[in-house]
Design an enzyme around this catalytic site. Structure first.
Site, PDB file in Angstrom:
ATOM      1  N   LYS A 332      -2.263 -23.291 -20.181  1.00  0.00           N
ATOM      2  CA  LYS A 332      -2.184 -22.450 -21.506  1.00  0.00           C
ATOM      3  C   LYS A 332      -2.825 -22.799 -22.690  1.00  0.00           C
ATOM      4  O   LYS A 332      -3.248 -22.329 -23.750  1.00  0.00           O
ATOM      5  CB  LYS A 332      -0.578 -22.003 -21.673  1.00  0.00           C
ATOM      6  CG  LYS A 332      -0.237 -20.889 -20.357  1.00  0.00           C
ATOM      7  CD  LYS A 332      -0.917 -19.500 -20.628  1.00  0.00           C
ATOM      8  CE  LYS A 332      -0.810 -18.267 -19.897  1.00  0.00           C
ATOM      9  NZ  LYS A 332       0.012 -18.077 -18.775  1.00  0.00           N
ATOM     10  N   HIS A 351      -4.940 -11.980 -22.047  1.00  0.00           N
ATOM     11  CA  HIS A 351      -3.770 -12.723 -21.223  1.00  0.00           C
ATOM     12  C   HIS A 351      -3.498 -11.555 -20.081  1.00  0.00           C
ATOM     13  O   HIS A 351      -2.506 -10.872 -19.985  1.00  0.00           O
ATOM     14  CB  HIS A 351      -2.683 -12.824 -22.041  1.00  0.00           C
ATOM     15  CG  HIS A 351      -1.507 -13.347 -21.120  1.00  0.00           C
ATOM     16  ND1 HIS A 351      -0.209 -13.517 -21.319  1.00  0.00           N
ATOM     17  CD2 HIS A 351      -1.504 -14.421 -20.167  1.00  0.00           C
ATOM     18  CE1 HIS A 351       0.556 -14.288 -20.543  1.00  0.00           C
ATOM     19  NE2 HIS A 351      -0.370 -14.682 -19.830  1.00  0.00           N
TER      20      HIS A 351
HETATM   21  C1  LIG Z   1       2.136 -20.047 -16.777  1.00  0.00           C
HETATM   22  C2  LIG Z   1       2.271 -19.026 -17.672  1.00  0.00           C
HETATM   23  O1  LIG Z   1       1.902 -18.041 -17.188  1.00  0.00           O
HETATM   24  P1  LIG Z   1       2.648 -16.546 -16.659  1.00  0.00           P
HETATM   25  O2  LIG Z   1       4.134 -16.805 -16.577  1.00  0.00           O
HETATM   26  O3  LIG Z   1       2.160 -15.510 -17.578  1.00  0.00           O
HETATM   27  O4  LIG Z   1       2.266 -16.638 -15.154  1.00  0.00           O
HETATM   28  C3  LIG Z   1       3.241 -19.232 -18.741  1.00  0.00           C
HETATM   29  O5  LIG Z   1       3.390 -18.311 -19.500  1.00  0.00           O
HETATM   30  O6  LIG Z   1       3.635 -20.511 -18.815  1.00  0.00           O
HETATM   31 CA   LIG Z   2       2.532 -15.889 -19.687  1.00  0.00          CA
END
Ligand SMILES: C=C(OP(=O)(O)O)C(=O)O
Ligand SMILES: [Ca+2]
Ligand SMILES: Nc1ncnc2c1ncn2[C@@H]1O[C@H](COP(=O)(O)OP(=O)(O)O)[C@@H](O)[C@H]1O
Ligand SMILES: [Mn+2]
Length: 669
Positions: A332, A351
């Protein structure tokens, strides 16, 4: 144990078993292992050809062929290589040494490729030490030391490293590498710092609601030096040279320097893996991560409010990680970098998950963590372009990453077969609990954390679209996990509504599922990813509006959360129903449905969706207590209104028309 008189030993129970008449295992082609020769009770076989080695060391050296990736540059001459083999090796090590250089001492460490532990095993491999880069000015003891670099190791090599050196590493029954991320099992957004300099001061989003908490250049350098010194003090470091973005014109070269094989394998899976040719010509990275996660930051350092610090310096194109081993921080962190770099090139970073139908229809899935991006973009009937981070350019969409990062709490083979099957050799599973003996993972076990995760290369999903690019999106699906249970399972949005909900970035999750029923908590995260954006949300929103309008994409709001009441009384909408809704969006049939408008939020909801009970489509039907429904609906509307206040002063797009429409597209009551 007993001596059998021939100088051999046998376990008495083996002999006993033999007496009981267990079939003897035949070991030779003619089946005459025992032959007519005098035999001990243990089966001997002298007739097989002896191994072509005189010593054990020689035998071991026969086992392994020297090749990539510990020494990624093999003897094979690349036709377009402008420099000699030797020169390229040297340049590559110089580049790595430069990455690891102390800024105060102005020297890079002596770097050498290969595992220090392997030296004695491979005495003939002198090449490892013959190619090192040493600085001309040596000013401290650290300059006398070698830093061993394990460069772009393969998953198998990283497994061996992890299992040998990192406690908590195990092979699960499906072949995945189970690992622990230490004290942190999720991201630490409050410990993220961004260098505020003359450029970023004007360019970035600062202040209320922004994820960018400032730090100065000098403090960044203090933390960078701390991380670099820590990494150089180790016997060895892992270096990954990889790519981000499947759009070849906008590909970014990233280097990740880390202390753990787990981190190296995680990034191997999550970033785009270079071919051997691409690696040969990698050159200097565009961005470097120094992950010294085991080592804390110094809390006496200015701006540090805990022992964790994730520091981003856009001018230096560097990120430093101290005090957290949660691997998602790297993934991220790089996403934040893309959220800065891409809009500068008029490319929208998103995202979102993304997939494509057989006819080339592309859908985006926006949503905060846990709302269903990964689950719903992984669809057996469609091609997976990516599960989390994308770019939308003039040419279409491209995945930023080379892998997926799925939540695996309560994962089931039946409901999510593709994700289940992707958790095999090469995949990393974080913080899961497994049965000690069989190594079978219990995906329902939250003993370590609720945020258990699996990271696997995207090609582990059978219908992944490689290269991970596609045409312009036809549908833009906003996912909200509404634990209040008042948002409809699906609504069709106008462009202004799409922008309103995109900027709001709503979801409501339940705080903790263990200690009894708790109030759902609303979260508003601009652009469904406020933690990662770098510019003001309206910049991304304007780009999205422009692109959706130009391409004629339709916006949808899908509630993957509660129905029939809030968390505690209702239930989470069944995944098969959500899948049916998504199917109807993809096929275009939902666009043709008849609609009615809801009160308060003014959402267009279909009266029928194939495979979904019609009564659940309007949430009011599913609540037995109608007053409670209305009260909850108004409560949520109020939360939306309060949240949106910070955005009312901003103009979106060229004229005020869209801005006014967006403001009017919120709840009305
Ligand atoms: C890895 C992540 O993505 P997500 O939870 O959107 O899959 C995060 O937000 O830390
Ligand atoms: Ca996320
Ligand atoms: N109706 C539903 N729609 C989507 N996901 C659901 C639904 N019901 C339960 N889930 C679960 O919610 C989680 C969604 O997480 P995930 O897809 O990883 O989200 P994200 O990728 O957006 O972080 C998964 O564990 C999934 O099984
Ligand atoms: Mn995800």
């Amino acid at each position: 144990m007993a001596a059998n008189g021939n100088g051999d030993f046998s376990f008495s129970n083996t002999a006993a078993a033999a007496r009981k008449g267990l079939t003897k295992i035949q070991t030779t082609a003619n089946g005459g292992g025992a032959g007519g020769k005098k035999q001990s009770p243990i089966c001997h076989d002298d007739s097989a050809k002896p191994v072509k080695a005189q010593t054990i060391d020689e035998l071991h050296s026969l086992q392994r062929k020297r090749s990539a990736p510990t020494t990624p540059i093999t003897g094979a001459q690349s036709s377009f290589a402008p420099v000699s083999e030797e020169e390229r090796q040297k340049q590559q090590l110089q580049s790595i040494s430069a990455s690891l250089a102390s800024l105060t001492r102005e020297t890079g460490p002596r770097v050498v490729k290969g595992d220090p532990a392997r030296k004695s095993e491979t005495p003939t491999v002198s090449q490892d030490t013959s190619h090192y880069f040493t600085p001309s000015i040596a000013v401290s003891d650290s300059a006398l030391k070698f830093t061993h670099v394990l460069y772009n190791l393969s998953p198998a090599e990283l497994y061996e490293q992890a299992i040998k050196y990192e406690k908590g590493s195990f092979i699960t029954s499906s072949g995945a590498l189970a690992t622990l991320s230490g004290a942190k099992t999720g991201r630490s957004p409050r410990d993220k710092r961004v260098v505020k300099d003359v450029t970023t001061e004007d360019e970035l989003w600062w202040g209320k609601g922004s994820p960018n908490i400032e730090m100065d250049e000098q403090t960044f350098l203090v933390n960078r030096e701390r991380a670099v010194d820590y990494l150089n003090s180790l016997e060895k470091v892992y270096v990954n040279d990889q790519f981000l973005n499947w759009d070849p014109k906008n590909r970014i070269k990233v280097r990740i320097v880390s202390a753990r094989a787990y981190h190296s394998l995680f990034m191997h899976n999550m970033c785009i893996r270079p071919t051997p040719e691409e690696l040969e010509n990698f050159g200097t990275p565009d961005f470097t991560i120094y992950n010294a996660g085991q080592f804390p930051c110094n809390r006496y350092t200015h701006y540090m409010t805990s022992s964790t610090s994730i520091d981003l310096n856009l001018a230096r194109r560097e990120m430093v990680i101290l005090g957290t081993q949660y691997a998602g921080e790297m993934k991220k962190g790089l996403f934040s970098v893309m959220h800065y770099l891409m809009p500068k090139r008029q490319i929208l970073s998103l995202h979102s998950g993304c997939n494509m139908g057989k006819d080339g229809d592309v859908a985006l899935f926006f949503g905060l963590s846990g709302t269903g991006k990964t689950t719903l973009s992984t669809d057996h009937n469609r091609y997976l372009i990516g599960d989390d981070e994308h770019c939308w350019s003039e040419e279409g969409v491209s995945n930023i990453e080379g892998g997926c990062y799925a939540k695996c709490i309560d994962l089931s083979r039946e409901k999510e077969p593709d994700i289940w099957n992707a958790i095999k050799f090469g995949a990393v599973v974080e913080n899961v609990v497994f049965e000690e003996h069989t190594r079978e993972v219990d995906y329902s076990d939250k003993s370590v954390t609720e945020n258990t995760r699996a990271a696997y290369p995207i090609e582990y999903i059978p219908n992944a679209k490689i290269p991970c690019v596609g045409p312009h999106p036809k549908n833009v699906i906003l996912l909200a996990c509404d634990a209040f249970g008042v948002l409809p399972p699906v609504s069709k949005l106008s462009l202004a509504q799409t922008m309103y909900h995109f900027i709001s970035g709503y979801t409501a999750l339940v705080a903790g599922t263990e200690d009894g029923v708790k109030e759902p908590r609303a979260t508003f995260s601009a652009c469904f990813g406020a933690a990662f954006i770098m510019l003001h949300p309206t910049k991304y929103a304007a780009m999205l509006a422009e692109k959706m309008q130009k391409q004629g994409a339709t916006g949808w709001l899908v509630n993957t959360g509660w129905s029939g009441g809030s968390y505690g009384s209702g239930n989470r909408i069944k995944l098969p129903y959500t899948r049916k809704i998504i199917d109807a969006i993809h096929s275009g049939s939902l666009l043709e449905a008849s609609y009615k408008k809801t009160e308060v939020f003014g959402l267009e909801i279909p009266t029928e969706v194939e495979g979904v009970p019609s009564e659940i489509l309007d949430p009011v039907n599913t609540w037995s207590d109608k007053k409670a429904y209305k009260d909850t609906l108004l409560k949520l509307a109020e939360l939306f209104k309060n949240n949106f206040e910070t955005f009312t002063d901003y103009k979106i797009g060229e004229d005020n028309k869209l801005t006014e429409e967006i403001l009017a597209a919120g709840p009305n009551y």
